[in-house]
Design a protein around this motif. Sequence first.
Motif, PDB file in Angstrom:
ATOM      1  N   LEU A   1      16.883   5.631 -14.638  1.00  0.00           N
ATOM      2  CA  LEU A   1      15.939   4.577 -15.017  1.00  0.00           C
ATOM      3  C   LEU A   1      14.500   5.020 -14.798  1.00  0.00           C
ATOM      4  O   LEU A   1      13.616   4.771 -15.614  1.00  0.00           O
ATOM      5  N   SER A   2      14.286   5.702 -13.688  1.00  0.00           N
ATOM      6  CA  SER A   2      12.946   6.107 -13.292  1.00  0.00           C
ATOM      7  C   SER A   2      12.319   7.115 -14.238  1.00  0.00           C
ATOM      8  O   SER A   2      11.159   6.980 -14.621  1.00  0.00           O
ATOM      9  N   ASP A   3      13.071   8.128 -14.633  1.00  0.00           N
ATOM     10  CA  ASP A   3      12.487   9.243 -15.374  1.00  0.00           C
ATOM     11  C   ASP A   3      12.914   9.329 -16.833  1.00  0.00           C
ATOM     12  O   ASP A   3      12.093   9.615 -17.702  1.00  0.00           O
ATOM     13  N   ILE A   4      14.187   9.109 -17.113  1.00  0.00           N
ATOM     14  CA  ILE A   4      14.668   9.322 -18.481  1.00  0.00           C
ATOM     15  C   ILE A   4      14.099   8.284 -19.442  1.00  0.00           C
ATOM     16  O   ILE A   4      13.664   8.621 -20.543  1.00  0.00           O
TER      17      ILE A   4
ATOM     18  N   GLN B   1      10.762   5.484  -7.360  1.00  0.00           N
ATOM     19  CA  GLN B   1      10.027   4.433  -8.042  1.00  0.00           C
ATOM     20  C   GLN B   1      10.052   4.706  -9.535  1.00  0.00           C
ATOM     21  O   GLN B   1      10.308   5.826  -9.960  1.00  0.00           O
ATOM     22  N   TRP B   2       9.828   3.675 -10.312  1.00  0.00           N
ATOM     23  CA  TRP B   2       9.836   3.823 -11.762  1.00  0.00           C
ATOM     24  C   TRP B   2       8.603   4.621 -12.165  1.00  0.00           C
ATOM     25  O   TRP B   2       7.477   4.129 -12.089  1.00  0.00           O
ATOM     26  N   ARG B   3       8.792   5.876 -12.549  1.00  0.00           N
ATOM     27  CA  ARG B   3       7.673   6.763 -12.874  1.00  0.00           C
ATOM     28  C   ARG B   3       7.352   6.623 -14.360  1.00  0.00           C
ATOM     29  O   ARG B   3       7.859   7.365 -15.193  1.00  0.00           O
ATOM     30  N   ILE B   4       6.494   5.664 -14.665  1.00  0.00           N
ATOM     31  CA  ILE B   4       6.184   5.375 -16.059  1.00  0.00           C
ATOM     32  C   ILE B   4       5.470   6.534 -16.747  1.00  0.00           C
ATOM     33  O   ILE B   4       5.398   6.565 -17.965  1.00  0.00           O
ATOM     34  N   PHE B   5       4.983   7.482 -15.976  1.00  0.00           N
ATOM     35  CA  PHE B   5       4.308   8.644 -16.557  1.00  0.00           C
ATOM     36  C   PHE B   5       5.215   9.884 -16.569  1.00  0.00           C
ATOM     37  O   PHE B   5       4.731  11.007 -16.631  1.00  0.00           O
ATOM     38  N   ALA B   6       6.515   9.684 -16.540  1.00  0.00           N
ATOM     39  CA  ALA B   6       7.470  10.806 -16.567  1.00  0.00           C
ATOM     40  C   ALA B   6       7.430  11.560 -17.891  1.00  0.00           C
ATOM     41  O   ALA B   6       7.961  12.663 -17.985  1.00  0.00           O
TER      42      ALA B   6
ATOM     43  N   VAL C   1      20.243  16.407 -17.142  1.00  0.00           N
ATOM     44  CA  VAL C   1      20.472  17.594 -16.300  1.00  0.00           C
ATOM     45  C   VAL C   1      19.613  17.512 -15.045  1.00  0.00           C
ATOM     46  O   VAL C   1      20.089  17.751 -13.921  1.00  0.00           O
ATOM     47  N   MET C   2      18.360  17.132 -15.212  1.00  0.00           N
ATOM     48  CA  MET C   2      17.448  17.010 -14.073  1.00  0.00           C
ATOM     49  C   MET C   2      17.944  15.947 -13.103  1.00  0.00           C
ATOM     50  O   MET C   2      17.996  16.162 -11.888  1.00  0.00           O
ATOM     51  N   VAL C   3      18.329  14.787 -13.623  1.00  0.00           N
ATOM     52  CA  VAL C   3      18.773  13.679 -12.782  1.00  0.00           C
ATOM     53  C   VAL C   3      20.024  14.059 -11.984  1.00  0.00           C
ATOM     54  O   VAL C   3      20.108  13.784 -10.783  1.00  0.00           O
ATOM     55  N   VAL C   4      20.984  14.709 -12.612  1.00  0.00           N
ATOM     56  CA  VAL C   4      22.207  15.109 -11.905  1.00  0.00           C
ATOM     57  C   VAL C   4      21.886  16.116 -10.798  1.00  0.00           C
ATOM     58  O   VAL C   4      22.372  15.990  -9.665  1.00  0.00           O
TER      59      VAL C   4
ATOM     60  N   LEU D   1      21.580  16.469   0.980  1.00  0.00           N
ATOM     61  CA  LEU D   1      20.695  16.368   2.139  1.00  0.00           C
ATOM     62  C   LEU D   1      20.922  15.082   2.934  1.00  0.00           C
ATOM     63  O   LEU D   1      20.303  14.869   3.971  1.00  0.00           O
ATOM     64  N   GLY D   2      21.791  14.204   2.422  1.00  0.00           N
ATOM     65  CA  GLY D   2      22.088  12.958   3.118  1.00  0.00           C
ATOM     66  C   GLY D   2      21.009  11.906   2.975  1.00  0.00           C
ATOM     67  O   GLY D   2      20.936  10.966   3.779  1.00  0.00           O
ATOM     68  N   ILE D   3      20.183  12.017   1.946  1.00  0.00           N
ATOM     69  CA  ILE D   3      19.072  11.090   1.767  1.00  0.00           C
ATOM     70  C   ILE D   3      19.485   9.860   0.976  1.00  0.00           C
ATOM     71  O   ILE D   3      19.062   8.738   1.280  1.00  0.00           O
ATOM     72  N   PHE D   4      20.332  10.065  -0.042  1.00  0.00           N
ATOM     73  CA  PHE D   4      20.697   8.956  -0.921  1.00  0.00           C
ATOM     74  C   PHE D   4      22.034   9.266  -1.581  1.00  0.00           C
ATOM     75  O   PHE D   4      22.273  10.409  -1.965  1.00  0.00           O
ATOM     76  N   PRO D   5      22.914   8.281  -1.760  1.00  0.00           N
ATOM     77  CA  PRO D   5      24.214   8.526  -2.409  1.00  0.00           C
ATOM     78  C   PRO D   5      24.050   9.000  -3.854  1.00  0.00           C
ATOM     79  O   PRO D   5      23.180   8.518  -4.584  1.00  0.00           O
ATOM     80  N   PHE D   6      24.910   9.918  -4.270  1.00  0.00           N
ATOM     81  CA  PHE D   6      24.799  10.581  -5.567  1.00  0.00           C
ATOM     82  C   PHE D   6      24.735   9.607  -6.739  1.00  0.00           C
ATOM     83  O   PHE D   6      23.811   9.655  -7.542  1.00  0.00           O
ATOM     84  N   TRP D   7      25.726   8.736  -6.902  1.00  0.00           N
ATOM     85  CA  TRP D   7      25.778   7.884  -8.095  1.00  0.00           C
ATOM     86  C   TRP D   7      24.645   6.869  -8.128  1.00  0.00           C
ATOM     87  O   TRP D   7      24.146   6.529  -9.196  1.00  0.00           O
ATOM     88  N   TRP D   8      24.222   6.379  -6.955  1.00  0.00           N
ATOM     89  CA  TRP D   8      23.064   5.478  -6.941  1.00  0.00           C
ATOM     90  C   TRP D   8      21.806   6.238  -7.342  1.00  0.00           C
ATOM     91  O   TRP D   8      20.953   5.716  -8.057  1.00  0.00           O
ATOM     92  N   ALA D   9      21.693   7.477  -6.891  1.00  0.00           N
ATOM     93  CA  ALA D   9      20.543   8.298  -7.277  1.00  0.00           C
ATOM     94  C   ALA D   9      20.544   8.565  -8.782  1.00  0.00           C
ATOM     95  O   ALA D   9      19.501   8.503  -9.434  1.00  0.00           O
ATOM     96  N   VAL D  10      21.729   8.850  -9.345  1.00  0.00           N
ATOM     97  CA  VAL D  10      21.823   9.064 -10.795  1.00  0.00           C
ATOM     98  C   VAL D  10      21.334   7.825 -11.541  1.00  0.00           C
ATOM     99  O   VAL D  10      20.528   7.923 -12.477  1.00  0.00           O
ATOM    100  N   LEU D  11      21.780   6.664 -11.119  1.00  0.00           N
ATOM    101  CA  LEU D  11      21.378   5.416 -11.778  1.00  0.00           C
ATOM    102  C   LEU D  11      19.874   5.205 -11.683  1.00  0.00           C
ATOM    103  O   LEU D  11      19.190   5.002 -12.692  1.00  0.00           O
ATOM    104  N   TYR D  12      19.349   5.261 -10.475  1.00  0.00           N
ATOM    105  CA  TYR D  12      17.934   4.953 -10.280  1.00  0.00           C
ATOM    106  C   TYR D  12      17.012   6.030 -10.848  1.00  0.00           C
ATOM    107  O   TYR D  12      15.974   5.716 -11.422  1.00  0.00           O
ATOM    108  N   LEU D  13      17.379   7.299 -10.691  1.00  0.00           N
ATOM    109  CA  LEU D  13      16.549   8.355 -11.277  1.00  0.00           C
ATOM    110  C   LEU D  13      16.607   8.327 -12.798  1.00  0.00           C
ATOM    111  O   LEU D  13      15.618   8.624 -13.468  1.00  0.00           O
TER     112      LEU D  13
END
Length: 191
Positions: free
Chosen positions: A159-162, A46-51, A133-136, A145-157
């Motif tokens: 946006l979410s944290d950076i 989720q978009w962590r506005i308090f990151a 570095v954290m997002v990668v 762990l098979g939870i989420f595809p790498f590049w989609w996670a990079v994109l969404y994380l």
Amino acid sequence: MQTSSSSSPAEGNTLFPLVLSIVAAAATGVLWAYANPIQLVPGVIQWRIFAFLPPLVGILLGAKSGFICGYLGTIVWSLLAGTFIPAHSLIVDGIMVGLTGLVPGLMFDPKKTTFDKAALVKIALVCLVVGLVMVVAVSASLAWLGIFPFWWAVLYLGLSDIVPMLIGTPLLVVPALKILTAAHPAGFKRF
């Protein structure tokens, strides 16, 4: 003859930033779990506005305090949000989010830094680099762990944290420093 050495309260008081970093960690976890307006990937990201809280705490209270805020905040968030995965949350996610508080805390000390425009731009750049570095690393863990595809996670994380770290940390460091100085005028040793 008895000699006594005295030190000012500001020189040895590390309890204040330690306690405040633990309180900030709890607040970070609760805010991440319950005050995130947009689910980017429901149940995962989720978009962590308090990151911005871990780097802000790191700059103001010290590198260790920033790490505590990020690491414990991640654990509290994952437990409250129901996304706790021991291998991921305790090792990769916790440590990497902790580093988003530790690194800015190592690089910027309010006693040595004048928070002018140049310093605020440097803070944003540091948040960008440590955020990437954290997002990668977190994305690699989620993919492994098979939870989420790498590049989609990079994109969404990303946006979410950076984005919140880039905007919130430089924007709030000066007002937060004024509030902190007013709350503890005797000063304290960063932790």
